[in-house]
Design a protein around this motif. Structure first.
Motif, PDB file in Angstrom:
ATOM      1  N   GLU A   1    -146.181  92.297 -14.508  1.00 52.77           N
ATOM      2  CA  GLU A   1    -145.026  92.555 -13.714  1.00 52.77           C
ATOM      3  C   GLU A   1    -144.039  91.498 -14.060  1.00 52.77           C
ATOM      4  O   GLU A   1    -142.549  91.836 -14.481  1.00 52.77           O
ATOM      5  CB  GLU A   1    -145.189  92.754 -12.377  1.00 52.77           C
ATOM      6  CG  GLU A   1    -145.786  94.198 -12.217  1.00 52.77           C
ATOM      7  CD  GLU A   1    -145.928  94.414 -10.588  1.00 52.77           C
ATOM      8  OE1 GLU A   1    -145.157  93.818  -9.618  1.00 52.77           O
ATOM      9  OE2 GLU A   1    -146.856  95.211 -10.093  1.00 52.77           O
ATOM     10  N   VAL A   2    -144.531  90.419 -14.172  1.00 52.82           N
ATOM     11  CA  VAL A   2    -143.520  89.103 -14.531  1.00 52.82           C
ATOM     12  C   VAL A   2    -142.767  89.202 -15.942  1.00 52.82           C
ATOM     13  O   VAL A   2    -141.724  89.102 -16.079  1.00 52.82           O
ATOM     14  CB  VAL A   2    -144.191  87.893 -14.286  1.00 52.82           C
ATOM     15  CG1 VAL A   2    -143.188  86.521 -14.637  1.00 52.82           C
ATOM     16  CG2 VAL A   2    -144.518  87.698 -12.824  1.00 52.82           C
TER      17      VAL A   2
ATOM     18  N   ILE B   1    -149.870  87.438 -20.434  1.00 48.39           N
ATOM     19  CA  ILE B   1    -150.691  88.119 -19.626  1.00 48.39           C
ATOM     20  C   ILE B   1    -152.062  87.538 -19.867  1.00 48.39           C
ATOM     21  O   ILE B   1    -152.813  86.934 -18.902  1.00 48.39           O
ATOM     22  CB  ILE B   1    -150.809  89.635 -19.849  1.00 48.39           C
ATOM     23  CG1 ILE B   1    -149.450  90.205 -19.307  1.00 48.39           C
ATOM     24  CG2 ILE B   1    -152.060  90.162 -18.963  1.00 48.39           C
ATOM     25  CD1 ILE B   1    -149.380  91.494 -19.932  1.00 48.39           C
ATOM     26  N   GLU B   2    -152.462  87.228 -21.257  1.00 53.23           N
ATOM     27  CA  GLU B   2    -153.885  86.707 -21.523  1.00 53.23           C
ATOM     28  C   GLU B   2    -153.894  85.253 -20.972  1.00 53.23           C
ATOM     29  O   GLU B   2    -154.762  84.792 -20.385  1.00 53.23           O
ATOM     30  CB  GLU B   2    -154.112  86.611 -22.978  1.00 53.23           C
ATOM     31  CG  GLU B   2    -155.328  85.962 -23.378  1.00 53.23           C
ATOM     32  CD  GLU B   2    -155.406  86.277 -24.985  1.00 53.23           C
ATOM     33  OE1 GLU B   2    -156.448  86.154 -25.384  1.00 53.23           O
ATOM     34  OE2 GLU B   2    -154.181  86.410 -25.899  1.00 53.23           O
ATOM     35  N   GLU B   3    -152.616  84.257 -21.079  1.00 56.18           N
ATOM     36  CA  GLU B   3    -152.900  82.932 -20.693  1.00 56.18           C
ATOM     37  C   GLU B   3    -153.032  83.027 -19.068  1.00 56.18           C
ATOM     38  O   GLU B   3    -153.916  81.932 -18.568  1.00 56.18           O
ATOM     39  CB  GLU B   3    -151.535  82.237 -20.761  1.00 56.18           C
ATOM     40  CG  GLU B   3    -151.342  81.883 -22.513  1.00 56.18           C
ATOM     41  CD  GLU B   3    -152.302  80.818 -22.746  1.00 56.18           C
ATOM     42  OE1 GLU B   3    -152.290  79.761 -22.035  1.00 56.18           O
ATOM     43  OE2 GLU B   3    -152.975  80.784 -23.707  1.00 56.18           O
ATOM     44  N   THR B   4    -152.310  83.919 -18.596  1.00 58.92           N
ATOM     45  CA  THR B   4    -152.494  83.998 -16.923  1.00 58.92           C
ATOM     46  C   THR B   4    -153.885  84.178 -16.444  1.00 58.92           C
ATOM     47  O   THR B   4    -154.444  83.494 -15.766  1.00 58.92           O
ATOM     48  CB  THR B   4    -151.336  84.942 -16.413  1.00 58.92           C
ATOM     49  OG1 THR B   4    -150.124  84.601 -16.612  1.00 58.92           O
ATOM     50  CG2 THR B   4    -151.404  85.137 -14.733  1.00 58.92           C
TER      51      THR B   4
ATOM     52  N   VAL C   1    -143.039 101.535  -7.392  1.00 57.73           N
ATOM     53  CA  VAL C   1    -143.382 100.803  -8.681  1.00 57.73           C
ATOM     54  C   VAL C   1    -143.951  99.298  -8.128  1.00 57.73           C
ATOM     55  O   VAL C   1    -143.589  98.630  -7.615  1.00 57.73           O
ATOM     56  CB  VAL C   1    -142.180 100.912  -9.441  1.00 57.73           C
ATOM     57  CG1 VAL C   1    -142.634 100.106 -10.881  1.00 57.73           C
ATOM     58  CG2 VAL C   1    -141.723 102.091  -9.974  1.00 57.73           C
ATOM     59  N   GLY C   2    -145.232  99.266  -8.957  1.00 59.14           N
ATOM     60  CA  GLY C   2    -145.798  97.797  -8.827  1.00 59.14           C
ATOM     61  C   GLY C   2    -146.657  97.608  -7.601  1.00 59.14           C
ATOM     62  O   GLY C   2    -147.137  98.427  -6.945  1.00 59.14           O
ATOM     63  N   PHE C   3    -147.067  96.166  -7.362  1.00 62.70           N
ATOM     64  CA  PHE C   3    -147.983  95.791  -6.319  1.00 62.70           C
ATOM     65  C   PHE C   3    -147.410  96.081  -5.176  1.00 62.70           C
ATOM     66  O   PHE C   3    -148.137  96.214  -4.062  1.00 62.70           O
ATOM     67  CB  PHE C   3    -148.060  94.226  -6.640  1.00 62.70           C
ATOM     68  CG  PHE C   3    -149.033  93.588  -5.836  1.00 62.70           C
ATOM     69  CD1 PHE C   3    -150.315  93.775  -5.968  1.00 62.70           C
ATOM     70  CD2 PHE C   3    -148.702  92.952  -4.568  1.00 62.70           C
ATOM     71  CE1 PHE C   3    -151.459  92.998  -5.072  1.00 62.70           C
ATOM     72  CE2 PHE C   3    -149.401  92.378  -3.598  1.00 62.70           C
ATOM     73  CZ  PHE C   3    -150.829  92.615  -3.936  1.00 62.70           C
TER      74      PHE C   3
END
Length: 391
Positions: free
Chosen positions: A329-330, A349-352, A102-104
């Motif tokens: 993920e965070v 997510i958008e801010e990142t 799962v994930g990166f």
């Protein structure tokens, strides 16, 4: 069909467990050669004793001693760490890699398998979301196939088998998740237990939350782009609550092909393991007369902005999809640990992705640094989006 020896990565997760069920059922055709888990040492030990693989890998260093001691009396080699896992994938005894990490964390094993010329049954969509250009470059350079395992991409893959026609549009279906009929204003107050109550599929926690936010479908759009070479403008998402049409392909003559079945993840898993053959499976059969009406309608991107964010990231290209995945993920982990409310996931997510340094043609090192940078940015945002009433 010659016997295939499978490296099952993420064997203790939902997909990995189902993969082992199929291997056990077809033990004369399939064999577990390597099993890996991150930190579920107890289940990994049980699986190793039952399936007797050549080796197991636990990537969390804290679990190595426990697994090693438990398997001392068994002819199973025990390794620890991510580096060991990637090295083992080049063993001549491995015929296929089933990547259900799962994930990166699944990206580097996918890359390692392709470099070692091992066919990859890919259930780790983040490999293509985060490093799509580089993963496909490795696949083409080595001439190694990637066989999709996600039900939607398996459906597209099956619809395209034998076709020489030009694709006009890919259509990914989505169940709509547990909040399909929840008014948008009520999403401010939903809790973890509600988000984890998926109406159709039984999946791991992270994927289930992604389904609830529709980020899962956004990640699948990016994955489809890389697997099939189709731009975002020609990839459509339709809500299909019954989840029996798993995806569709529209061709330039107006024809549409669909792949349908009872919703059971073992079907695409088994198809990937046995491809190009199909093996018999005792699953419930789809009875269309009993099922009756099948519904399809456009998703509400105001209610589920994660889907729009994924399209935006794909259009931006470069390392932006990697940043999108890392921030998600965070944010999902924070929601599962009761640190932020559900409706704040897309905001983080958008801010990142707005703050990340864009790299148009990222290297492997750039992808790794982008993942780290985006996670750091998202972590710093968490206190600003903590629990409270919506603005």
């Amino acid at each position: 069909m010659n016997k295939k020896r499978i490296a099952v990565l993420g064997s203790t997760g939902s997909m990995g467990r189902q993969c082992l069920e199929i291997i056990n059922h077809y033990s004369h055709l399939l064999e577990a050669e390597i099993l890996s888990a991150h930190n579920n040492a107890d289940l990994l030990i049980q699986q190793a004793i039952m399936h007797q693989p050549n080796a197991v890998v636990i990537t969390d260093p804290g679990g190595y001693r426990k697994v090693k001691e438990a398997l001392d009396a068994h002819p199973v080699k025990v390794y620890g760490g991510d580096h060991s896992l990637c090295e083992l994938l080049s063993w001549p005894s491995v015929d296929m890699v089933f990547n259900a990490i799962v994930g990166f964390a699944g990206l580097e094993p996918t890359r390692s398998a392709l470099i070692a010329r091992k066919p990859v049954a890919l259930a780790n969509k983040e490999s293509l979301v985060s490093g799509g250009a580089l993963v496909m470059e490795a696949a083409f350079a080595s001439g190694t196939p990637i066989i999709p395992v996600d039900s939607e991409h398996s459906a597209l893959f099956q619809c395209l088998l034998g076709e020489e026609a030009q694709i006009e549009k890919l259509i990914l279906t989505a169940s709509g998740g547990p909040f399909l009929h929840t008014p948008v204003q009520e999403l401010s107050f939903v809790r973890k237990e509600q988000a984890l109550a998926h109406p159709v599929w039984n999946m791991g926690e992270k994927v289930t939350i992604d389904s609830a936010s529709m980020m899962n479908k956004g990640l699948e759009v990016i994955e489809a782009h890389w697997l099939f070479g189709v731009p975002a403008s020609r990839i459509e998402v339709l809500i299909h609550p019954q989840s029996v049409v798993h995806s569709l392909v529209q061709f330039t003559d107006g024809s549409i092909k669909a792949q349908m079945s009872y919703p059971d993840m073992r079907i695409p898993i088994q198809f990937a393991l046995s491809f190009p053959q199909r093996l018999t499976m005792e699953t419930p059969r789809l009875d269309l007369a009993q099922r009756g009406v099948l519904d399809f309608f456009a998703p509400d991107t105001h209610k589920f902005p994660c889907l729009s964010l994924a399209y935006h990231a794909l259009e931006q290209g470069g390392n932006i999809p990697c940043a999108l995945n890392a921030a998600n993920e965070v944010a999902v982990a924070a929601f599962l640990h009761d640190q932020i409310p559900f409706y704040r996931i897309p905001a983080i997510i958008e801010e990142t992705i707005l703050k990340i340094n864009k790299i148009q043609k990222p290297s492997w090192a750039d992808i790794q640094s982008t993942d780290w940078e985006a996670r750091s940015l998202a972590q710093k945002l968490l206190p600003h989006f903590a629990y409270g009433y919506p603005d």
